[in-house]
Scaffold this active site. Structure first.
Site, PDB file in Angstrom:
ATOM      1  N   ASP A 195      -3.849  -1.132 -15.277  1.00  0.00           N
ATOM      2  CA  ASP A 195      -2.677  -1.299 -14.415  1.00  0.00           C
ATOM      3  C   ASP A 195      -3.026  -0.766 -13.032  1.00  0.00           C
ATOM      4  O   ASP A 195      -4.177  -0.390 -12.761  1.00  0.00           O
ATOM      5  CB  ASP A 195      -1.453  -0.592 -14.996  1.00  0.00           C
ATOM      6  CG  ASP A 195      -0.164  -1.370 -14.737  1.00  0.00           C
ATOM      7  OD1 ASP A 195       0.174  -1.539 -13.554  1.00  0.00           O
ATOM      8  OD2 ASP A 195       0.486  -1.792 -15.702  1.00  0.00           O
ATOM      9  N   HIS A 268      -0.552  -6.179 -10.992  1.00  0.00           N
ATOM     10  CA  HIS A 268      -0.869  -4.830 -11.468  1.00  0.00           C
ATOM     11  C   HIS A 268      -2.380  -4.596 -11.480  1.00  0.00           C
ATOM     12  O   HIS A 268      -2.956  -4.161 -12.472  1.00  0.00           O
ATOM     13  CB  HIS A 268      -0.277  -4.608 -12.857  1.00  0.00           C
ATOM     14  CG  HIS A 268       1.216  -4.481 -12.857  1.00  0.00           C
ATOM     15  ND1 HIS A 268       1.872  -3.423 -12.268  1.00  0.00           N
ATOM     16  CD2 HIS A 268       2.188  -5.303 -13.350  1.00  0.00           C
ATOM     17  CE1 HIS A 268       3.184  -3.579 -12.413  1.00  0.00           C
ATOM     18  NE2 HIS A 268       3.401  -4.713 -13.048  1.00  0.00           N
ATOM     19  N   GLU A 332       5.397  -9.317 -13.214  1.00  0.00           N
ATOM     20  CA  GLU A 332       5.609  -8.630 -11.947  1.00  0.00           C
ATOM     21  C   GLU A 332       4.471  -8.883 -10.954  1.00  0.00           C
ATOM     22  O   GLU A 332       3.873  -7.954 -10.416  1.00  0.00           O
ATOM     23  CB  GLU A 332       5.784  -7.126 -12.182  1.00  0.00           C
ATOM     24  CG  GLU A 332       7.014  -6.803 -13.028  1.00  0.00           C
ATOM     25  CD  GLU A 332       7.188  -5.322 -13.298  1.00  0.00           C
ATOM     26  OE1 GLU A 332       8.337  -4.880 -13.445  1.00  0.00           O
ATOM     27  OE2 GLU A 332       6.170  -4.606 -13.380  1.00  0.00           O
TER      28      GLU A 332
END
Length: 762
Positions: A195, A268, A332
């Site tokens: 991440d 990410h 995301e």
């Protein structure tokens, strides 16, 4: 080799600690199994272990694994149980004709014999886990109450996700938790390895992932919503070597747990970009993130080197994980950099893509094809639906249930893991003593009562819901003890959702069994939370427009005592028996008493009464997301929302304006108006550009009486407007939403949230 009797670490503790558990039986009367079996019938017999109790192992079961069991048993009883084909005391068999469902088993306990028949190796293993939970130990005598259990799982996928990027947990902690997952029949461990805040797996072809990407300069202190952010100034990181990964995977396989690795893409990616900046759209420089959130810098989808890098990474990951599925994230991923990146725009043109959303679909589809060529399938978060679902992909639905529903309707497999119901990083109580957590509220009861098969799905479509998973994001889990408090006992509730037939679930029965299991968890040195029996409440409106408060506890044999004057309750305070009306502003305090002793924390709630309490409220735009208590009553119930925005009091408008009208029922004098505004830019929560109050006597002609354009506080901004007394029946409040978050701000380009609570009229 399959270790049917658990590990040396877990099973020796379980067997020996049954001595301690049995001592608690005077207080805990319901032993039972978690997750609740499909069918269990108790009888009046008891099986008692003795030196002559032998174990007969049927065909297909590796008897070498019973060596460990005998070592544990010897520590407790002082003797071994002989293993031979002709033993009659304990029998283990595999018989798929007798037990038809995969992973299913039959456990029978009589005075003379214990038998476990499994559909397969996993079935025998799970039968043994149930037997472990039924053992009694007294002095050095071990017994099992007579019963017949017929059992099999409802879902084939029963998972727990753990993020090790934000905070890194060593191998011994991972293995400790895997032991617990196996005991409660969880069969999948989703390992979130990469991440923005850290890369946690060794990739030998790219050594900078270990020396640079695995570390960040410092870590935020406190919550992300705080402004300004404060940091600890300490370098933080770590990673798992490939040998460590192999050992953990083997450890899990021996407990019938599949580990699915997650390598995040295309978003990410900051940690990876910090070591290999050429993989980003701008070329950097980049640094691993030191706080939590979503970041614009992602893998460049127009750069061929990006795909070469990710394919090379996967080439080293795949041999470590024999799982059918590889999780590639997909969530995301802001499109901000892609929109201005020449390479990404060229890719869109060359591939005849419509926009950046289809570019994401191209990215995911390309990586899926690569993994398919290696004999693997992908799982991704529900954003992989953007631009069209990649063929053959499995959707993990986290933003809500919509992604899973959409996938199932398209006949794609889906796993339900909605943030609102099964996120373990959220608060599990609303008491002020609760440790810092992610922000939402998922108490044990909410997780337990979640139903993965939604009413929107037909019987045929429901078959594509393969299971359910709880997710633990580690932003606020800096230590194993903190993580355990977030994981347990909520993972036991998830286990029962995933395994137990819907018709056999019962929260009260689960709690009875859980109270027994809590003793075991404590003796296993698990820092399990114990807030589930503390007071919870609900607010409703009486016929006379008064606020009624209902209090509840699930602790058996207890009573609630309360006060309304702000004093601490005692056994001499008023005993709660039914919901009561709040007739004056003040603080209600309550406590649970078990006998003469107070249990848990004291409950407190402040009430602020005013003329609009319980009155009709009309909203032009409806609240969105989780910021909606279900109706407008929460805006006029006298309770102010907390700063954690997780108590159901806040009303959120995503990109839309607030317009609410309160009908006071009759014309009367109004001189005070108010509302609470929540401002957390780091959570996309923006103050209104303009806030106005208007009054009207007839509901047609309104006069503006107050206007405010600045809201300075980070957090709750109380608006208190003193106006010239006016005769009015209707009060209208308007708040102009910020709209699109401006450049340079967190999540620029996204819709802003406008959060409000309590429309005050006096």
């Amino acid at each position: 080799m399959i270790n049917l009797f658990n590990s040396r670490k877990l099973f020796v503790k379980v067997i020996c600690l049954m001595l301690f558990v049995t001592q608690a039986q005077a207080q805990v009367k319901e032993q039972g199994i978690i997750p609740q079996p499909f069918k269990i019938q108790k009888n009046n017999t008891v099986f008692t272990f003795s030196r002559s109790s032998g174990i007969a192992v049927g065909n297909g079961i590796d008897s070498d694994n019973l060596t460990f069991f005998n070592q544990y048993f010897h520590q407790l009883a002082g003797y071994n149980l002989p293993i031979n084909k002709t033993a009659t005391a304990i029998k283990l068999n595999i018989d798929s004709a007798n037990v038809e469902q995969p992973e299913g088993y039959k456990l029978s306990v009589t005075a003379k014999q214990i038998s476990i028949t499994g559909h397969d190796q996993a079935g025998v293993f799970y039968g043994l886990q149930s037997l472990v939970q039924l053992l009694h130990a007294d002095a050095r005598k071990m017994t099992v109450e007579g019963c017949v259990v017929e059992d099999h799982p409802r879902f084939s996928y029963r998972g727990m996700h753990l993020d090790v990027s934000r905070h890194f947990f060593k191998v011994d902690a991972i293995e400790k938790w895997i032991d617990l997952l196996a005991l409660y029949k969880i069969n999948t461990f989703h390992w979130h390895l990469t991440d923005d805040q850290g890369w946690r797996i060794e990739i030998k072809k790219y050594p900078l992932l270990q020396s640079i990407s695995a570390y960040r300069d410092e870590t935020i202190i406190g919550h992300k919503r705080d402004s300004p952010h404060v940091f600890d100034g300490k370098r933080y990181g770590g990673y798992y070597t490939q040998e460590e990964v192999k050992a953990v995977v083997k450890y899990a396989m021996e407990r019938h747990i599949t580990i699915i690795p997650e390598i995040e893409m295309p978003g990410h990616a900051l940690a990876a970009l910090s070591a290999y900046p050429q993989l980003g759209c701008t070329g950097g420089p980049y640094k691993a993130a030191t706080f939590w959130g979503i970041f614009d810098d992602v893998y460049c989808a127009g750069n061929e080197e990006t795909f070469t890098f990710l394919q090379n990474v996967l080439d080293e990951v795949l041999p470590l994980f024999p799982s059918k599925y590889i999780h590639i994230g997909g969530d995301e991923c802001p499109k901000t950099k892609w929109k201005t990146c020449p390479k990404c725009q060229k890719r869109i043109k060359d591939e005849h893509l419509k926009d950046e959303h289809e570019l994401q679909s191209y990215f995911i589809s390309r990586m899926e094809k690569y993994l398919n060529s290696k004999g693997r399938q992908i799982i991704g978060w529900d954003e992989i639906l953007e631009g069209g679902l990649a063929p053959g992909a499995t959707v993990m639905s986290w933003t809500g249930e919509e992604g899973g529903i959409a996938a199932a309707k398209q006949h794609h497999d889906a796993i339900m893991t909605p943030e609102k119901y099964v996120y373990l990083d959220y608060y599990q109580s609303l008491y002020s003593s609760e440790p810092l957590a992610g922000g939402g509220y998922t108490p044990l009861s909410k997780i337990y009562n979640y139903e993965p098969i939604t009413k929107e799905l037909t019987t045929d479509e429901a078959k594509y819901i393969k299971g359910v998973q709880a997710n633990a994001w580690s932003e606020y889990m800096a230590s194993p003890a903190q993580a355990e408090r977030q994981l347990f006992p909520r993972m036991l509730a998830l286990a029962e959702i995933a395994w137990t037939d819907k018709g056999n679930k019962n929260y009260a029965g689960f709690l009875k069994r859980l109270r027994y299991q809590q003793t075991l968890l404590k003796q296993l040195n698990i820092n399990s939370a114990n807030t589930f029996d503390e007071i919870t409440d609900s607010l409703s409106e009486s016929a006379g427009h008064e606020v009624q408060l209902a209090l509840n506890t699930t602790l058996p044999g207890s009573n609630i005592y309360y006060t309304t004057d702000g004093s601490a309750p005692t056994l001499k305070s008023k005993k709660y028996s039914k919901p009561f009306s709040i007739t004056a502003s003040g603080t209600v305090k309550a406590a649970v008493f078990s006998g003469a002793k107070q249990y848990g924390h004291m409950y407190e709630k402040d009430f602020h009464l005013h003329k609009a309490i319980g009155k009709s409220v009309t909203l032009t735009n409806q609240p969105k997301g989780g910021y909606n208590s279900g109706d407008a009553f929460g805006l006029v119930n006298g309770v102010f929302g907390n700063k954690l925005y997780n108590d159901g009091q806040w009303y959120g408008f995503n990109g839309e304006d607030l317009e609410a009208v309160v009908d006071l029922g009759k014309v009367q004098t109004v001189s005070q108006l108010g509302i609470n505004i929540l401002k957390y830019h780091w959570q996309k929560m923006w103050e209104p550009q303009v806030l106005t109050f208007e009054t009207s006597a007839d509901g047609k002609t309104y006069t503006e009486v107050y206007r405010q354009t600045t809201f300075n506080a980070n957090g709750i901004n109380p608006v208190h407007a003193s106006i010239k007394p006016i005769q009015a029946r209707y009060v209208r409040v308007k708040g102009t939403n910020k709209g699109i978050i401006p450049p340079g701000e967190y999540i620029a380009g996204a819709k802003a949230w406008l959060l409000v609570d309590e429309l005050i009229v006096d």
